[in-house]
Design a protein around this motif. Structure first.
Motif, PDB file in Angstrom:
ATOM      1  N   LEU A   1       0.991  -1.113  -0.201  1.00 16.66           N
ATOM      2  CA  LEU A   1      -0.066  -0.023  -0.001  1.00 16.66           C
ATOM      3  C   LEU A   1       0.703   1.342  -0.169  1.00 16.66           C
ATOM      4  O   LEU A   1       0.657   2.003  -0.716  1.00 16.66           O
TER       5      LEU A   1
ATOM      6  N   MET B   1       2.202   1.867  -3.555  1.00 12.35           N
ATOM      7  CA  MET B   1       0.980   2.223  -4.291  1.00 12.35           C
ATOM      8  C   MET B   1       0.853   3.812  -4.081  1.00 12.35           C
ATOM      9  O   MET B   1       0.595   4.468  -4.935  1.00 12.35           O
ATOM     10  N   ARG B   2       1.128   4.214  -2.967  1.00 12.23           N
ATOM     11  CA  ARG B   2       0.688   5.462  -2.473  1.00 12.23           C
ATOM     12  C   ARG B   2       1.668   6.385  -3.230  1.00 12.23           C
ATOM     13  O   ARG B   2       1.572   7.655  -3.594  1.00 12.23           O
TER      14      ARG B   2
END
Length: 172
Positions: free
Chosen positions: A165, A168-169
Motif C-alpha cells: 500500500l 502504491m501511495r
C-alpha cells in the motif's frame, strides 16, 4: 451558587457583526437564526444561561413570546416594549434573586442603566470576540487530547500489505 445569565440584545448584536448585518438586510430571520446558533454553541462552551431578546415593539398586536431554541431562550417583546426595557426588567428581577447578570449590548444608555441595576455589561463586539475565543479554546483543547495517527491503516493490515500500500501511495 448563583446562576450566571447572559442577556443578549439581539438586533444590537446582529448589527454589530458585519456578516450578520449584511445577511439581515436580505433576510432578518436568517440573521436571527445564525445569531441564535452561535449563542447555542457558546452556551455549550460557557457556564452562562443565555437569553436572546429581540424587539417586536413595532409589531401591531404583538403579544410577545418566550421560546426555547435548542439550549437558549429566545424572547420577542410585545407591542410597545423594546428589548432594552425587557432587559432592564429581567436584570432587575434576576438581581433580586442574587443571580449574576451580564448584558451584551453596545447601546451606551442601556449599558449605564444595566450597570445601575447591578449587572455587568459586555459590548456586542466584545461578545463576538468571546464567542470566537471560546471556539478556538475548545478546538485547541480537543486537538491537544486526541492521539495523532499518521497512518491508522497500518495497524489494521499485516506488514507485507502495508508495504504494498505504501508503494502504491507513492506510485511505485
Amino acid at each position: 451558587m448563583p446562576t450566571h445569565y447572559l442577556l443578549v440584545d439581539g438586533y444590537n448584536v446582529i448589527y454589530s457583526n458585519q456578516e450578520l448585518a449584511v445577511l439581515a438586510e436580505d433576510n432578518i430571520d436568517s440573521a436571527r437564526v445564525k445569531l441564535c446558533d452561535a449563542l447555542c454553541e457558546f452556551k455549550a462552551l460557557s457556564r452562562y444561561r443565555i437569553m436572546a431578546i429581540f424587539d417586536a415593539h413595532l409589531v401591531p398586536g404583538g403579544e410577545g413570546s418566550v421560546t426555547k431554541y435548542r439550549n437558549i431562550k429566545v424572547v420577542f417583546t410585545k407591542e410597545a416594549e423594546t428589548a432594552d426595557h425587557y432587559i432592564e426588567r429581567a436584570a432587575y428581577r434576576l438581581a433580586q434573586q442574587k443571580d449574576r447578570i451580564t448584558v451584551a449590548t453596545s447601546d451606551t444608555l442601556e449599558q449605564l442603566i444595566i450597570l445601575g441595576r447591578g449587572a455587568a455589561r459586555i459590548s456586542s463586539e466584545d461578545l463576538w470576540v468571546e464567542i470566537i475565543s471560546a471556539k478556538e479554546e475548545a478546538r485547541a483543547r480537543y486537538n491537544s487530547t486526541r492521539p495523532i495517527k499518521r497512518n491508522p491503516i497500518e495497524s489494521l493490515v499485516d506488514e507485507e500489505t502495508a508495504k504494498i500500500l505504501e508503494a502504491m501511495r507513492y506510485g511505485k
